[in-house]
Motif scaffolding. Structure first.
Motif, mmCIF file in Angstrom:
data_model
loop_
_atom_site.group_PDB
_atom_site.id
_atom_site.type_symbol
_atom_site.label_atom_id
_atom_site.label_comp_id
_atom_site.label_asym_id
_atom_site.label_seq_id
_atom_site.Cartn_x
_atom_site.Cartn_y
_atom_site.Cartn_z
ATOM 1 N N THR A 91 0.824 -1.212 0.000
ATOM 2 C CA THR A 91 0.000 0.000 0.000
ATOM 3 C C THR A 91 0.857 1.261 0.000
ATOM 4 O O THR A 91 0.372 2.347 -0.309
ATOM 5 C CB THR A 91 -0.940 0.031 1.221
ATOM 6 O OG1 THR A 91 -0.190 -0.276 2.405
ATOM 7 C CG2 THR A 91 -2.071 -0.978 1.080
ATOM 8 N N SER A 92 2.141 1.134 0.368
ATOM 9 C CA SER A 92 3.053 2.285 0.399
ATOM 10 C C SER A 92 3.904 2.390 -0.860
ATOM 11 O O SER A 92 4.600 3.383 -1.062
ATOM 12 C CB SER A 92 3.981 2.199 1.622
ATOM 13 O OG SER A 92 3.244 2.171 2.819
ATOM 14 N N TRP A 93 3.879 1.347 -1.698
ATOM 15 C CA TRP A 93 4.729 1.346 -2.889
ATOM 16 C C TRP A 93 4.312 2.437 -3.861
ATOM 17 O O TRP A 93 3.157 2.859 -3.903
ATOM 18 C CB TRP A 93 4.623 0.008 -3.622
ATOM 19 C CG TRP A 93 5.218 -1.153 -2.914
ATOM 20 C CD1 TRP A 93 5.684 -1.195 -1.639
ATOM 21 C CD2 TRP A 93 5.370 -2.476 -3.438
ATOM 22 N NE1 TRP A 93 6.130 -2.448 -1.328
ATOM 23 C CE2 TRP A 93 5.951 -3.259 -2.410
ATOM 24 C CE3 TRP A 93 5.084 -3.079 -4.643
ATOM 25 C CZ2 TRP A 93 6.238 -4.607 -2.589
ATOM 26 C CZ3 TRP A 93 5.363 -4.418 -4.834
ATOM 27 C CH2 TRP A 93 5.947 -5.173 -3.803
ATOM 28 N N GLU A 94 5.268 2.844 -4.676
ATOM 29 C CA GLU A 94 4.947 3.732 -5.786
ATOM 30 C C GLU A 94 4.123 2.948 -6.807
ATOM 31 O O GLU A 94 4.257 1.724 -6.934
ATOM 32 C CB GLU A 94 6.232 4.260 -6.425
ATOM 33 C CG GLU A 94 7.003 5.206 -5.509
ATOM 34 C CD GLU A 94 8.335 5.652 -6.093
ATOM 35 O OE1 GLU A 94 8.577 5.364 -7.297
ATOM 36 O OE2 GLU A 94 9.127 6.278 -5.372
ATOM 37 N N GLU A 166 11.108 -0.502 -15.340
ATOM 38 C CA GLU A 166 11.815 -0.346 -14.067
ATOM 39 C C GLU A 166 13.015 -1.263 -13.931
ATOM 40 O O GLU A 166 13.812 -1.113 -13.027
ATOM 41 C CB GLU A 166 10.870 -0.545 -12.883
ATOM 42 C CG GLU A 166 10.136 -1.877 -12.863
ATOM 43 C CD GLU A 166 10.922 -3.015 -12.264
ATOM 44 O OE1 GLU A 166 11.674 -2.810 -11.307
ATOM 45 O OE2 GLU A 166 10.774 -4.135 -12.753
ATOM 46 N N ASP A 167 13.140 -2.235 -14.860
ATOM 47 C CA ASP A 167 14.297 -3.114 -14.792
ATOM 48 C C ASP A 167 15.544 -2.417 -15.322
ATOM 49 O O ASP A 167 16.644 -2.909 -15.167
ATOM 50 C CB ASP A 167 14.025 -4.393 -15.594
ATOM 51 C CG ASP A 167 12.902 -5.200 -14.969
ATOM 52 O OD1 ASP A 167 12.114 -5.754 -15.733
ATOM 53 O OD2 ASP A 167 12.814 -5.236 -13.735
ATOM 54 N N LYS A 176 13.726 2.639 0.451
ATOM 55 C CA LYS A 176 12.910 1.422 0.552
ATOM 56 C C LYS A 176 12.392 1.007 -0.820
ATOM 57 O O LYS A 176 12.335 -0.179 -1.146
ATOM 58 C CB LYS A 176 11.746 1.646 1.522
ATOM 59 C CG LYS A 176 12.161 1.716 2.982
ATOM 60 C CD LYS A 176 10.952 1.831 3.899
ATOM 61 C CE LYS A 176 11.370 1.839 5.370
ATOM 62 N NZ LYS A 176 10.192 1.915 6.279
ATOM 63 N N GLU A 177 12.031 1.988 -1.616
ATOM 64 C CA GLU A 177 11.531 1.714 -2.971
ATOM 65 C C GLU A 177 12.606 1.055 -3.816
ATOM 66 O O GLU A 177 12.359 0.108 -4.561
ATOM 67 C CB GLU A 177 11.063 3.018 -3.619
ATOM 68 C CG GLU A 177 10.277 2.824 -4.911
ATOM 69 C CD GLU A 177 8.881 2.277 -4.704
ATOM 70 O OE1 GLU A 177 8.310 1.737 -5.666
ATOM 71 O OE2 GLU A 177 8.360 2.364 -3.568
ATOM 72 N N ASN A 181 12.688 -2.797 -5.421
ATOM 73 C CA ASN A 181 12.895 -3.013 -6.849
ATOM 74 C C ASN A 181 14.113 -3.878 -7.139
ATOM 75 O O ASN A 181 14.099 -4.673 -8.076
ATOM 76 C CB ASN A 181 12.989 -1.671 -7.571
ATOM 77 C CG ASN A 181 11.632 -1.087 -7.884
ATOM 78 O OD1 ASN A 181 11.068 -1.342 -8.944
ATOM 79 N ND2 ASN A 181 11.065 -0.328 -6.960
ATOM 80 N N GLU A 182 15.162 -3.730 -6.349
ATOM 81 C CA GLU A 182 16.342 -4.592 -6.521
ATOM 82 C C GLU A 182 15.990 -6.044 -6.231
ATOM 83 O O GLU A 182 16.429 -6.955 -6.937
ATOM 84 C CB GLU A 182 17.476 -4.119 -5.611
ATOM 85 C CG GLU A 182 18.163 -2.857 -6.097
ATOM 86 C CD GLU A 182 19.392 -2.501 -5.258
ATOM 87 O OE1 GLU A 182 19.982 -3.412 -4.660
ATOM 88 O OE2 GLU A 182 19.746 -1.316 -5.211
ATOM 89 N N ALA A 183 15.197 -6.246 -5.183
ATOM 90 C CA ALA A 183 14.765 -7.600 -4.845
ATOM 91 C C ALA A 183 13.829 -8.149 -5.916
ATOM 92 O O ALA A 183 13.858 -9.345 -6.244
ATOM 93 C CB ALA A 183 14.071 -7.603 -3.482
#
Length: 314
Positions: A91-94, A166-167, A176-177, A181-183
């Protein structure tokens, strides 16, 4: 007045130092969380590789395909564990990150459908062989017609859209974002790699695997999957190995055809093939159930993500 300015200056520097140390500590925690995720992923991959001390012996077999598919929920579990550990719920993600995660889930569902189609084709081949066995004594010439070897299936995985924007290099709104994304890149690379191996094994041709390697190469980063992939590439592409159980079934069919054509008693060859068909059917059923269960699990996870999207819009 001078004293007041000095006091304010000292207070400012204290606050600045406090902020710097707090930010540094937060970065350390996030970095440790990402490292823990990578460690979990690495352990899963190591288990897959260590389960076959001699990779060429059991890679491209039904049991190994099952182990590859088991990676999908394990890696996703590790990913969700990371998300929880850094206290960064969906819910907090972009919006872009949510879209990428949901799109990945959709791709996985499509790839599972492709795996189901390949399994259906192998099931049809098994039925044809089973019918041939019923014709061996009364109509041997007809039996031969149904004992044609299982051929590689020309298939093409549509790789368009698998590589999201985004890759590539992007700016993220927070640390955190970026961690998420790295994960997610690791999550995707393993997922696509798994389906490259699975679809290539089931279809009997290397194209799906090589296409997935193109997708993964587009991530432009060193990935944990690279080590195990070198072993699979050697077996699948360099040596041209095919699915073990399909090869054994084709060999048994060829032996039975040779016995019939030579006019020899075909009982032993027929019994051997019947036994291999029984084993083939059992392992196919296990794999089909696994694919169906994975489909349900991925669909449920994706629905949770869609719920997060709806919450963001409210």
């Amino acid at each position: 007045m001078v004293l007041m300015v000095q006091k304010l200056s000292k207070l400012y520097h204290k606050l600045e130092n406090h902020h710097h140390h707090h930010h540094r500590a937060e970065l350390d925690v996030l970095s440790a969380s990402l490292q823990a995720f990578r460690s979990d992923v690495s352990n899963c991959l190591s288990q897959l590789l260590s389960s076959n001390p001699n990779p060429g012996s059991e890679i491209l077999s039904f049991p190994w395909i099952q182990q590859c598919l088991e990676l999908l929920p394990l890696i996703n579990k590790a990913f969700l564990k990371l998300v929880k550990h850094i206290d960064y719920p969906m819910t907090s993600w972009e919006a872009a990150s949510l879209d990428h995660y949901l799109n990945y889930g959709l791709h996985v569902l499509e790839l599972l459908n492709s795996a189901s189609s390949s399994l259906s084709r192998l099931s049809q081949a098994r039925l044809s062989f089973a019918h041939a066995l019923s014709l061996v004594h009364n109509s041997p010439s007809m039996a031969i017609e149904h004992l044609k070897a299982i051929q590689p299936q020309s298939s093409s995985v549509d790789i368009k859209g698998l590589l999201d924007k985004e890759d590539r290099e992007e700016k993220f709104g927070s640390c955190k974002e970026r961690i998420v994304n790295e994960a997610m890149v690791e999550l995707k690379s393993i997922g696509f790699w798994v389906f490259g191996v699975v679809l290539a094994s089931l279809s009997g041709e290397t194209k799906p695997y090589l296409e997935m390697k193109q997708v993964i190469a587009g991530f432009n980063t060193a990935l944990l999957i690279d080590v195990i992939d070198s072993c699979v590439f050697d077996v699948l592409v360099e040596k041209g190995e095919t699915l073990k159980e399909v090869k054994e079934l084709n060999d048994a069919a060829n032996c039975l055809v040779s016995a019939i054509v030579a006019g020899e008693t075909s009982d032993a060859a027929a019994m051997d093939m019947e036994g291999k068909l029984g084993d083939f059917e059992k392992q196919m059923e296990v794999l089909e159930k696994q694919v169906d269960a994975l489909f349900s699990k991925v669909l449920a996870t994706r629905n949770e993500g869609l719920h997060c999207v709806r919450q963001r819009k409210q």
